[in-house]
Scaffold this motif. Sequence first.
Motif, PDB file in Angstrom:
ATOM      1  N   MET A  73       0.891  -1.184  -0.014  1.00 35.69           N
ATOM      2  CA  MET A  73      -0.159   0.001  -0.126  1.00 35.69           C
ATOM      3  C   MET A  73       0.781   1.274  -0.121  1.00 35.69           C
ATOM      4  N   ILE A  74       0.118   2.458  -0.082  1.00 30.07           N
ATOM      5  CA  ILE A  74       0.787   3.700  -0.223  1.00 30.07           C
ATOM      6  C   ILE A  74       0.152   4.364   1.042  1.00 30.07           C
ATOM      7  N   ALA A  75       0.835   5.039   1.933  1.00 31.37           N
ATOM      8  CA  ALA A  75       0.488   5.820   3.018  1.00 31.37           C
ATOM      9  C   ALA A  75       0.726   7.596   2.682  1.00 31.37           C
ATOM     10  N   ASP A 120      -4.754   1.413  -1.629  1.00 28.75           N
ATOM     11  CA  ASP A 120      -4.271   0.154  -2.311  1.00 28.75           C
ATOM     12  C   ASP A 120      -3.971   0.594  -3.684  1.00 28.75           C
ATOM     13  N   ALA A 121      -3.005   1.485  -3.831  1.00 25.39           N
ATOM     14  CA  ALA A 121      -2.490   2.126  -5.118  1.00 25.39           C
ATOM     15  C   ALA A 121      -1.218   1.603  -5.365  1.00 25.39           C
ATOM     16  N   ILE A 123      -4.085   7.629  -8.564  1.00 22.24           N
ATOM     17  CA  ILE A 123      -5.062   8.327  -7.992  1.00 22.24           C
ATOM     18  C   ILE A 123      -6.082   9.083  -9.010  1.00 22.24           C
ATOM     19  N   PRO A 124      -5.408   9.712  -9.983  1.00 20.45           N
ATOM     20  CA  PRO A 124      -6.361  10.449 -10.926  1.00 20.45           C
ATOM     21  C   PRO A 124      -6.733   9.372 -11.984  1.00 20.45           C
ATOM     22  N   TYR A 125      -6.151   8.169 -12.091  1.00 18.33           N
ATOM     23  CA  TYR A 125      -6.245   7.212 -13.194  1.00 18.33           C
ATOM     24  C   TYR A 125      -7.560   6.702 -12.752  1.00 18.33           C
ATOM     25  N   VAL A 139      -9.299   3.276  -0.950  1.00 22.14           N
ATOM     26  CA  VAL A 139      -9.132   3.468   0.505  1.00 22.14           C
ATOM     27  C   VAL A 139      -9.044   2.236   1.249  1.00 22.14           C
ATOM     28  N   ARG A 140      -8.102   1.889   1.858  1.00 20.05           N
ATOM     29  CA  ARG A 140      -7.726   0.751   2.662  1.00 20.05           C
ATOM     30  C   ARG A 140      -8.273   1.010   4.143  1.00 20.05           C
TER      31      ARG A 140
END
Length: 407
Positions: free
Chosen positions: A60-62, A372-373, A379-381, A388-389
């Motif tokens: 994930m990214i934070a 979860d990206a 995000i824009p895609y 959102v996890r």
Amino acid sequence: MNSEILEIRNVRVVTATGSHPVARCGIKYFDGNIRIKSGKILSIDEDAKDAEKIFDGKGMIAIPGFVDPHTHIPFTGERSHEFIMRATGQKYSEILSAGGGIHSTVNNVRSATIETLAFEGLKHAGWLLKNGVTTFECKSGYGLDLPNELKQLKAMRMISEYTPQRIVPTFLGAHAIPPCGEEKYIELLKKMLDHVRAESLSEFVDIFCDEGAFSVEGSKEFLKYAKSMGFKIKAHAEELSLNGFGSIASELGATSVDHLAMCSEEEMKVLAKNKTVAVLLPLTSFYLKNPYAPARRMIDDGVAVALGSDFNPGSNTFYSPFLTIHLAVNHLGMTPEEAFVAHTLNAACALDMGKWIGTIEVGKYADITILDAPTLDYIPYMPTEEIVRAVFINGVKVFENRNYFSR
């Protein structure tokens, strides 16, 4: 405040840095673990350490919790019939003649109790939370008289007691001109400010200066008066017409000027000089099929751009930061990095909160959204809240996507 240590492990941290609004952004990427204690970020390290609580964000990214610096929560009632009228080509004047428009919401708010407004506001706060929004602004402006403006502001206070999110209240009694006329109403607004200040209901005062709203002269007079009383000031300006009030509000010391779809090159230079945050609201332009603000030119001229939703019952019922960022990239000419900073650090600065939130840095509040990206570009895609996890506020997990399936 919980003194247990929480560690968010195995995430890619994606964040801006600093506490001031920026035009030319830099993004920091870091793979590791975020340690949190007493609501604040203790450290960001490569190595995991012992902790009482652990959240595994592998893959994930934070990111910092999204900040929405412009909403019209709380309100009650709905205006779906107006949406259909507008979609079929009818003008706003025709909507007003049919009993719609802002005064429809004013009537609903006036007839509602504080509890009803707070209940509706809490529902909308929950929608924002599921989208990773950890801080948002609320505006009054659907009362247009002393008792009902105060009712909206007190409903905001009630909302803040029941949601974990940070709420920043703004007095927007100058949202529309009632039948008494501008001159008389501005004098009434000045008297309202005594009550707002006495009850500590808002730090910010806003005014809508545009075609069909308050005049440049009246708006300048009112904001100068509000500032003399110790309020921070904001302005709705140039959504519909170019009247020069964006630069006037900036010179008066406005923390932010919002909308600015018609902003001129000369005004951009003034905003940049004064470090006034330009809060752009592409969801409203999309909803109304109106021109988008010239974000690319603003940023190139050194203006710090923030993004907000303008969520309201009449001119925009969208509230997603994901869709906002999509529109910013796809229609406003912003890069994904610029749009991301605009909805985190710069949005926090538009609320004068950049010192505490808007980035993931040691010492700031642990308001963190886990996505979860694979990358920021995602995000824009893929502009959906389904990525959102989990959401943390003050280091406490306040939302988790229960429909999420583990990898």
